[in-house]
Design an enzyme around this catalytic site. Structure first.
Site, mmCIF file in Angstrom:
data_model
loop_
_atom_site.group_PDB
_atom_site.id
_atom_site.type_symbol
_atom_site.label_atom_id
_atom_site.label_comp_id
_atom_site.label_asym_id
_atom_site.label_seq_id
_atom_site.Cartn_x
_atom_site.Cartn_y
_atom_site.Cartn_z
ATOM 1 N NE ARG A 84 1.081 5.491 4.241
ATOM 2 C CZ ARG A 84 1.434 4.215 4.364
ATOM 3 N NH1 ARG A 84 1.755 3.730 5.558
ATOM 4 N NH2 ARG A 84 1.492 3.422 3.327
ATOM 5 C CE LYS A 103 4.751 3.745 1.041
ATOM 6 N NZ LYS A 103 5.625 3.147 2.052
ATOM 7 C CD GLU A 152 10.397 4.039 8.959
ATOM 8 O OE1 GLU A 152 9.749 3.074 8.525
ATOM 9 O OE2 GLU A 152 10.044 5.213 8.783
HETATM 10 C C1 LIG Z 1 5.620 2.207 3.126
HETATM 11 C C2 LIG Z 1 6.578 2.237 4.265
HETATM 12 C C3 LIG Z 1 6.431 1.408 5.382
HETATM 13 C C4 LIG Z 1 5.359 0.346 5.491
HETATM 14 O O1 LIG Z 1 4.072 0.878 5.513
HETATM 15 P P1 LIG Z 1 2.815 -0.043 5.208
HETATM 16 O O2 LIG Z 1 1.673 0.910 5.197
HETATM 17 O O3 LIG Z 1 2.709 -1.039 6.301
HETATM 18 O O4 LIG Z 1 3.072 -0.696 3.890
HETATM 19 C C5 LIG Z 1 7.328 1.562 6.428
HETATM 20 N N1 LIG Z 1 8.350 2.439 6.362
HETATM 21 C C6 LIG Z 1 8.539 3.239 5.294
HETATM 22 C C7 LIG Z 1 9.672 4.189 5.289
HETATM 23 C C8 LIG Z 1 7.664 3.166 4.203
HETATM 24 O O5 LIG Z 1 7.848 3.967 3.160
#
Ligand SMILES: *Cc1c(COP(=O)(O)O)cnc(C)c1O
Length: 341
Positions: A82, A184, A220
């Protein structure tokens, strides 16, 4: 190896300087070999790309101690790939995922005394990140980068049980349709701060973001994906190109199908449907799943039938199975648990 003498169950979620961190530098088109260091301070030029144009991305994962005493991490290869995707989208050099996993292992091993003991509920949070480090004033990608990983111990997410959250349907947008919602990037968080501070001031725990184009579909929250359960026990999770692909959510989907025999639908979820769901949860590394009890849309309340005192039954089963896999009580799928020592 002696553990640090900390009150593990009560350390909360904050930054604590641990012994070692990992640093690699990218210069003249290549990454150096990388090293561990005790120095927690970064010295940067005032015009560094990250400071001017926010060229930075990050990851988040945890190391913890299993019942049989091993220090492990959960699917770090997925964080590595990722981060490769995040780097490409931000015109940053890719730090190869194999090196990412190796660096995670090195830094956790070097901080083994900071990994909370089994049963404490606490974990060692691992924060890999990368940023443009040389001076950039005209708008363009930096030429030099630093990839770093630090760790910090964090307390149990649910102290005294998982209390269902109340969330607000936000008037702000998190990620544009062809934007950066799926990576991210720090910039996604910078623009969410005003929305979360506002929501907290109004007494809500979190924001539910809808798709900015039509404001009819669930995306989300600021840092966690949604998972819903229908009244007939189907697991439903929103699908959109601007949602961050949560590793926890992907793991829960696998668990739902392969361990619990539940039907799973990954599809667009209309906000209109939310009132008909039986359970709702937020999933991410920090909490695995936080139950949602109430969703408020401009004063109109949707109260999930699972209520405001405990996790819904299917959410609880998903939570128990995934945390059981992580802690070594339940056989993990091949490759999910990376043993460090
Ligand atoms: C990091 C993150 C998540 C959760 O991802 P995981 O890999 O399960 O920790 C969900 N939404 C956003 C916007 C994030 O930055």
């Amino acid at each position: 190896m002696e553990k640090k003498n900390l009150d593990w169950a009560n350390i909360g979620f904050g930054y604590m300087t641990t012994s070692m961190r990992y640093v690699a530098n990218y210069k003249d088109g290549a990454w150096d070999e990388g090293t561990l260091t005790t120095d927690a301070t970064i010295t940067l030029n005032e015009c560094a790309g990250v400071l001017q144009y926010a060229q930075t991305c990050f990851e988040g994962l945890k190391a913890y101690t299993t019942e049989d005493g091993h220090i492990v991490t959960f699917r770090p290869d997925l964080n590595g790939s990722r981060m490769e995707d995040s780097a490409r989208r931000l015109e940053m050099p890719v730090f190869p995922k194999e090196r990412f996993v190796d660096a995670v292992c090195q830094v956790v091993k070097a901080n083994a005394e900071w990994v909370p003991p089994y049963g404490s509920g606490a974990t060692l949070y691992i924060r890999p990140y990368m940023f443009g480090s040389n001076p950039v004033i005209g708008v363009k990608p930096a030429d030099e980068y630093q990839f770093r990983i630090f760790t910090t111990p964090v307390g149990p997410y649910f102290k005294g049980g998982a209390k269902p959250l109340t969330i607000k349907v936000s008037d702000f947008d998190r990620a544009a349709p062809q934007g950066t919602g799926h990576i991210k990037a720090g910039l996604n968080y910078a623009m969410s701060l005003h929305a979360i501070v506002t929501a907290h001031q109004e007494g809500y725990d979190e924001n539910m973001y809808l798709d900015p184009a039509t404001r009819t579909k669930v995306e989300e929250t600021g840092g966690a994906n949604f998972i819903f359960v229908t009244k007939d026990h189907k697991v439903v999770t929103p699908k959109s190109d601007s949602i961050l692909p949560s590793i926890t959510r992907r793991s829960l989907i696998y668990v739902a199908k392969e361990y619990l025999g539940l039907e799973v639908e990954e599809r667009e979820v209309l906000f209109e449907e939310v009132k008909d769901f039986a359970e709702c949860g937020l999933c991410g590394t920090a909490a695995v799943i936080s139950p949602v009890g109430k969703i408020v849309d401009h004063g109109k309340e949707i109260c999930l039938p699972s209520g405001m005192t405990e996790m819904g039954p299917v959410t609880k089963k998903l939570y128990d199975t995934l945390t059981g896999i992580q802690m070594g009580h339940i056989q993990a799928p091949e490759g999910w648990i990376r043993v460090i020592e």
